[in-house]
Each structure stands twice: as structure tokens, then as C-alpha cells.
Design an enzyme around this catalytic site. Structure first.
Site, mmCIF file in Angstrom:
data_model
loop_
_atom_site.group_PDB
_atom_site.id
_atom_site.type_symbol
_atom_site.label_atom_id
_atom_site.label_comp_id
_atom_site.label_asym_id
_atom_site.label_seq_id
_atom_site.Cartn_x
_atom_site.Cartn_y
_atom_site.Cartn_z
ATOM 1 N N GLY A 50 0.820 -1.211 0.000
ATOM 2 C CA GLY A 50 0.000 0.000 0.000
ATOM 3 C C GLY A 50 0.844 1.247 0.000
ATOM 4 O O GLY A 50 2.034 1.222 -0.334
ATOM 5 N N ASN A 51 0.230 2.337 0.391
ATOM 6 C CA ASN A 51 0.923 3.623 0.430
ATOM 7 C C ASN A 51 0.353 4.459 1.566
ATOM 8 O O ASN A 51 -0.527 4.015 2.302
ATOM 9 C CB ASN A 51 0.803 4.347 -0.920
ATOM 10 N N ARG A 52 0.830 5.693 1.685
ATOM 11 C CA ARG A 52 0.498 6.525 2.837
ATOM 12 C C ARG A 52 -0.717 7.422 2.626
ATOM 13 O O ARG A 52 -1.037 8.249 3.480
ATOM 14 C CB ARG A 52 1.704 7.401 3.197
ATOM 15 N N SER A 53 -1.422 7.290 1.540
ATOM 16 C CA SER A 53 -2.546 8.180 1.271
ATOM 17 C C SER A 53 -3.661 7.994 2.308
ATOM 18 O O SER A 53 -4.047 6.870 2.630
ATOM 19 C CB SER A 53 -3.102 7.931 -0.125
ATOM 20 N N ALA A 109 -4.271 7.401 -4.691
ATOM 21 C CA ALA A 109 -2.921 6.861 -4.887
ATOM 22 C C ALA A 109 -3.077 5.378 -5.201
ATOM 23 O O ALA A 109 -3.325 4.562 -4.301
ATOM 24 C CB ALA A 109 -2.075 7.067 -3.639
#
Length: 431
Positions: free
Chosen positions: A224-227, A290
Site C-alpha cells: 500500500g501507500n500513505r494516502s 494513490a
């Protein structure tokens, strides 16, 4: 307002990005609008935008089209001369009676009512010189509309913000009721507030993506990502406030849904791709999520354990939602009237953004510089550059994500007006 001729001067302030909305509303009301774009104004908004809205050539220099009409022709034919925004420098030149460019020449030569929207930083508005210039202009009958209080360039807040386009248009309409033969004047300062119930996007359909997709590795882990989804949610909320039917396709965010927005929960990039393309025939699609570029080729059916040794992940590309929307539209397969993408960059953001804008065949691309303080993931604020396919750009200095959302939709609104000035008032399917 049919057969009324209005000259709009656009000067070099950040509020120039809203000037196309002023022009659009006047044209929609039937007025003939001539835009005088100063050199400073052209740094914020390109001539092509105004020419597309008015169907008339933009004038910038005293020496333009000399063989067709004199440098005072615009002033003689105008029913109103309006300046949006009016910078401190422009007000000073007008108060001094200077005629060192086409706009100040027009202001000096006109006998029509003059309306200005002051816009500058608080310190400049409160400076004794500006106050004196404002007093001189008022004494001569110029209507100063505003300034309002609110967010300013660079993240400042205070008096000096240009009034909103609808308030300024109302002032121009009021000025049209004045006696044209009275030199300059008779127009009072106006405190005009747009109707809070107005919903200019009623009948529009908007799709916004938000959050960060999650690509499963095993039953408990994902890529995943930090969005957080804050930016996309702010855009969805802003579109709903304008009256649009809004679908928010969101992944990996626990933030609440704004009023008037339909939430569509997804997890993976493939699920988001399916939901967005099913809704692609909208007026606007804003891809603010994102989205993971890759996913594991194989998902473990049970939790991976240390005792099993270090796993090896083989990744495969995810579908490219923005590129697929752009391609489908370019090939005549349908799609949104205005397609907006986002790009989070750490190196040479504007150049990389231009490249992405062209490759994805979008109309606008919002570039986040993740190295900028207070911008990007996890912040309530953002700082962006909005790049357009026509080569223009709109810079939004550090401010709240709500303000960024409104500024983005103002830019979108100009393109909607040029492509489809009369939205249907029918509800979206299934509403």
C-alpha cells in the site's frame, strides 16, 4: 445583458485564475466581453482560455490591431470596464492617471462605469498609499468590490482576497444600470454576496477517486501507500457543494463521507478500475487516489510465517485507470468531458507532470511535490501546480486542502463551460 459590451481587465494577481469564471458568467448572460490581459495576468492565465470563452481575440498591448481600431476604441465602446483582480500596482496607476499599457489607457479614456476587485496581501491593502489610492478611485466614482477576508497566496489569511466571481458579476450588472454619459461614475462600493443556495453544477455528474489501494500479499498483509484520502474527499465535498451528483470511489480510508456524496468502497486497483470505468461517462472524473502500480502475482492463501523462510514477491502491473480513461475517450469510446489526474512527485515535479499529462491524455494534471513542507500525504494542507493540456498552469500556494479543491474545480469549471455550457438538470441514473 444582450448587446452590452463589457471590458474585463485581468492583472497579475493569483486571483486571476478565477477571472475566466467572471467572463464565463457574463458571456452566458448574453454580454459581449473583451478581455484585456496584462503581462502579469498572462503569467497566471493564458489568452487561449479567454478566447475560447468569448470567441473574441484577447488584447494585451496598445499596439495590437492598430490598423483596425485605435488604442481608445475599447474604452469608447464599453458599457462597463471591470478589473478582476485589481492589484495594488494597478490601483496605483489608475489613481495616478497613468496610461502605460492598454488596460490603464482604457481606464483613463472610458466614460463608462468602472468596477474593480482589489486583491493583494493584507499588508499591501492596509498600507497608507493603497488606502489613499482607493479613496481617490472612490471619489472618482469607481466601484471597489471587496476585498474579502480569507486565504491568500502563500498560506496567509486576512483581508485582501478577491471577492468570488458571482459577487463581482453582480457588481458589474449593477453598474450597467448607471448612466453611461456620466463620466466614470455614480457607482457605489458594493458589498455583494453570492446566493449560498446557488448550485451551478446541478445536473453535473462527477466521479472522484480517493485514498490508497491495497494489494494483498496474504490474508493479513498488503502492499500500500500513505494516502489518507483527504484530498480526494475534499474534492468530492466541493463538487457536492456546487450541486453535482458525486460518486466517491475510495480505498483504504477511514475518513467520513461528505454530505451529498455517494461512497463506493473498494480495496484493490483492479476493483477501483472496474468501478471508475463503469461511471466514466460523467461530466468530470478526478483521479486523486494513490493507486498501486503493481500487485503480487500470487496471493498466499494463508499467513506467511518466518519459519517458512523469506518470501519472494513477484509483481505484475495493475491496470492504469487514468490512461485507460484517456485512451478510451481519445478512441471515441466515451468518457468524461473533463479528465483530471494527480501526480505525486519527488524529482522535477512540473516536467514529470507534463510528461504524465501527455501520456495519459488527460485535460488537467495536479502535481504534488512530496518534498514540499506541509504538502502531500497525511497533511490538512497542500501545495500544487495544476497543469493543463493547452500548456497553461495554475499554481496554488500552500493552503488548506479544501481551498485547493475549490481552486481545482474553478479551473475545471472553465473547461466545462467551454465544452458544455448548459448542463442537464436531470438526475444521474439511479439517483
Amino acid at each position: 445583458m444582450r448587446n452590452r459590451r463589457i471590458v474585463i481587465g485581468v492583472t497579475g494577481g493569483i486571483a486571476a485564475y478565477k477571472a475566466p469564471l467572471v467572463v464565463r458568467r457574463l458571456v452566458a448572460a448574453g454580454a459581449d466581453v473583451d478581455v484585456v490581459l496584462t503581462r502579469g495576468g498572462a503569467r497566471f492565465v493564458g489568452a487561449a482560455t479567454f478566447e475560447g470563452l468569448t470567441g473574441r481575440a484577447v488584447r494585451s498591448e496598445v499596439w495590437d490591431a492598430v490598423e483596425e481600431e485605435t488604442h481608445v476604441a475599447l474604452a469608447r465602446h464599453a458599457d462597463v470596464v471591470a478589473v478582476y483582480p485589481a492589484t495594488a500596482h494597478t490601483m496605483a496607476r489608475a489613481a495616478s492617471g497613468l496610461a502605460d499599457d492598454l488596460l490603464t489607457t482604457t481606464l483613463l479614456a472610458t466614460t463608462a462605469p468602472v468596477v474593480m476587485a482589489p486583491a493583494m496581501h493584507t499588508e499591501m491593502w492596509e498600507h497608507p498609499a493603497t488606502r489613499a489610492n482607493a479613496a481617490v478611485l472612490r471619489e472618482r466614482g469607481v466601484a471597489l468590490v471587496g476585498p474579502a477576508e480569507g486565504a491568500l497566496m502563500g498560506g496567509d489569511v486576512g483581508a485582501g482576497r478577491a471577492v468570488e466571481p458571482d459577487a463581482f458579476v453582480a457588481a458589474v450588472v449593477a453598474a450597467l444600470g448607471q448612466d453611461r454619459e456620466t463620466p466614470v461614475g455614480g457607482v457605489p462600493d458594493l458589498e455583494v454576496v453570492a446566493d449560498p443556495d446557488e448550485q451551478p453544477w446541478a445536473g453535473r455528474r462527477v466521479v472522484v477517486t480517493a485514498g490508497g489501494t491495497r494489494e494483498p500479499i496474504d490474508p493479513v498483509r498488503w502492499l500500500g501507500n500513505r494516502s489518507t484520502g483527504r484530498m480526494g474527499i475534499a474534492i468530492a465535498a466541493a463538487a457536492a457543494r456546487r450541486g453535482a451528483d458525486v460518486d466517491l470511489v475510495i480505498a483504504g480510508s477511514e475518513l467520513p463521507t461528505p454530505p451529498g456524496v455517494t461512497r463506493v468502497e473498494v480495496t484493490t486497483a483492479s476493483e477501483m478500475h472496474e468501478q471508475v470505468l463503469a461511471r466514466a461517462d460523467a461530466d468530470v472524473v478526478v483521479k486523486a487516489a494513490a493507486v498501486a502500480d503493481f500487485r503480487p502475482a500470487d496471493v498466499a492463501q494463508r499467513k506467511l510465517k518466518k519459519a517458512d523462510g523469506t518470501p519472494t514477491l513477484s509483481l505484475v502491473p495493475n491496470p492504469d485507470i487514468l490512461a485507460d480513461l484517456g485512451r478510451r475517450r481519445a478512441e471515441g469510446g466515451g468518457g468524461p468531458t473533463v479528465l483530471v489526474g494527480f501526480a505525486a512527485e519527488t524529482d522535477d515535479p512540473v516536467a514529470n507532470g507534463r510528461d504524465k499529462l501527455a501520456r495519459k491524455q488527460a485535460d488537467l494534471l495536479v502535481v504534488n511535490d512530496l518534498t514540499a513542507t506541509g504538502a502531500g500525504f497525511g497533511h490538512d494542507t497542500n501545495e500544487v501546480v495544476i497543469l493543463a493540456a493547452d500548456g497553461s498552469r495554475t499554481d496554488v500556494a500552500l493552503t488548506s486542502k479544501d481551498e485547493v479543491a475549490d481552486r481545482l474545480l474553478d479551473v475545471v469549471d472553465v473547461r466545462l463551460a467551454a465544452a458544455d455550457p448548459a448542463p442537464s438538470r436531470e438526475p444521474a441514473p439511479g439517483r
